[in-house]
Design an enzyme around this catalytic site. Sequence first.
Site, PDB file in Angstrom:
ATOM      1  N   ASP A  46       7.604   5.501  -0.324  1.00 47.21           N
ATOM      2  CA  ASP A  46       8.181   6.680   0.332  1.00 47.21           C
ATOM      3  C   ASP A  46       7.657   6.879   1.748  1.00 47.21           C
ATOM      4  OD1 ASP A  46       5.580   7.388  -0.154  1.00 47.21           O
ATOM      5  OD2 ASP A  46       6.042   9.424  -0.829  1.00 47.21           O
ATOM      6  N   SER A  65       4.747   7.353   2.665  1.00 46.23           N
ATOM      7  CA  SER A  65       3.668   8.346   2.745  1.00 46.23           C
ATOM      8  C   SER A  65       2.478   7.812   3.547  1.00 46.23           C
ATOM      9  CB  SER A  65       3.209   8.768   1.344  1.00 46.23           C
ATOM     10  OG  SER A  65       2.869   7.632   0.560  1.00 46.23           O
ATOM     11  N   HIS A 103       0.831  -1.211   0.000  1.00 46.78           N
ATOM     12  CA  HIS A 103       0.000   0.000   0.000  1.00 46.78           C
ATOM     13  C   HIS A 103       0.862   1.257   0.000  1.00 46.78           C
ATOM     14  CE1 HIS A 103      -4.294  -1.390   0.531  1.00 46.78           C
ATOM     15  NE2 HIS A 103      -3.600  -2.503   0.480  1.00 46.78           N
ATOM     16  N   ASP A 146       2.644 -20.129   0.888  1.00 50.13           N
ATOM     17  CA  ASP A 146       2.806 -21.198  -0.104  1.00 50.13           C
ATOM     18  C   ASP A 146       1.895 -20.901  -1.291  1.00 50.13           C
ATOM     19  OD1 ASP A 146       0.232 -21.731   0.767  1.00 50.13           O
ATOM     20  OD2 ASP A 146       0.785 -23.509   1.898  1.00 50.13           O
ATOM     21  N   VAL A 198       1.062   4.166  -3.728  1.00 50.36           N
ATOM     22  CA  VAL A 198       0.628   5.562  -3.690  1.00 50.36           C
ATOM     23  C   VAL A 198       1.867   6.456  -3.522  1.00 50.36           C
ATOM     24  CG1 VAL A 198      -0.799   7.274  -2.531  1.00 50.36           C
ATOM     25  CG2 VAL A 198      -1.571   4.898  -2.670  1.00 50.36           C
TER      26      VAL A 198
END
Length: 323
Positions: free
Chosen positions: A74, A76, A66, A250, A70
């Site tokens: 970084d 964020s 996630h 797995d 976006v």
Amino acid sequence: MGGYSYCRIVGLIMISCLLGGSEGKVRVGFYNTSCPNAEAIVRNVVHQSSISDQNNLPSLLRLHFHDCFVHGCDASILIDRASEADEKRAFGHQGVRGFDVVQTAKAQLEAACPGVVSCSDILAMAARDAVFLSKGPWYDVETGRRDGLVSNVTLAAHMPDVADSIHKLKAKFLAKGLTAQDLVILSGAHTIGTTACFFVNSRLYEFPANRGSDPSINPGFLPELKSVCPKNGDVNVRLAMDRGSEQVFDKQILGNIRSGMAVLQSDAALYQDEATKRAVDSYLGLPGPSFEADFAASMIKLGRIGVWTGSKGQIRRVCSSFN
Ligand code: HEM
Ligand SMILES: *[C@@H]1O[C@H](CO)[C@@H](O)[C@H](O)[C@H]1NC(C)=O
Ligand SMILES: *[C@@H]1O[C@H](CO)[C@@H](O)[C@H](O)[C@H]1NC(C)=O
């Protein structure tokens, strides 16, 4: 590329610009000399967190995904100004967790090597460790990311959604430089962890085509799903996304997808498109490509999305706020 004009203007800075010649790239062992224990510290914190709560492993894997989707990898997603404008409050990030583990790792890293290890790298390292501690593959994680200076809820508006068509999912991955093959492999991350009924109910009771159940759900599996997530029941109840194997990394998730036992609609969708179906099948055939090896390769690609390196951004002192 802002760093370049800076080089031209301030001659004295040239040296540091030359030293930063690999700007734009992450590499294995970035902290070898600046913080030799960085990876061991993160690994230990992730391991300890999994002893107190096994859910932390899948949560940390998801958090890195996630973050990277976006505004690049970084960190964020970690910014928390308790504002509705914070990226972390985006609808597309619903259910993300594991922030406390990142905070613990950061505190220990600041004690060992103040101001050196970025929060975005902590996310990448923790995701790698989460995979390995779930009995998945080990891979050398690339580091050297810098933390970004943006947290904007609007930027998370295009996160992949469970109800997206396979066409849309492929397009969203392609927009990040990831192929249909990467989409299949990385969705394989759902081999660990759980989902809230919140994300499953519409598939069970309000499927758009018939206002009933998604016909791609195996008829033998449907009653089980409905009993865990009853109509008008508690949407916070959680269930495994990889039925029968949710704590072990797995390729069973791919077998479940093939047999109509995917829990998430976006996973089921992988079997409704020629290219992605072929990819799912390839890992289930013998001899097939290695799901583990390909997963590691796709994770490295994921970890390179929109990275800030060199002198861009900053190394946050606290992961939830800009310096
Ligand atoms: C293809 C698009 C994807 C969609 C639509 C999607 C959607 C979801 C949803 C709805 C959940 C349940 C969230 C909750 O109820 O807390 C979830 C969980 C999870 N996702 Fe994905 N996901 C996608 C791709 C990925 C990728 C690429 C990764 C990592 C490489 C990933 C890793 C995970 C993990 C590990 C969990 C379990 C989280 C936990 O147990 O806390 N997902 N995903
Ligand atoms: C750090 O050390 C590892 C293991 O010795 C090596 O593979 C890697 O290339 C080194 N990285 C850097 C940037 O020095
Ligand atoms: C957030 O991003 C959107 C879309 O790029 C932009 O229009 C908006 O101005 C940004 N908001 C802030 C506070 O920077």
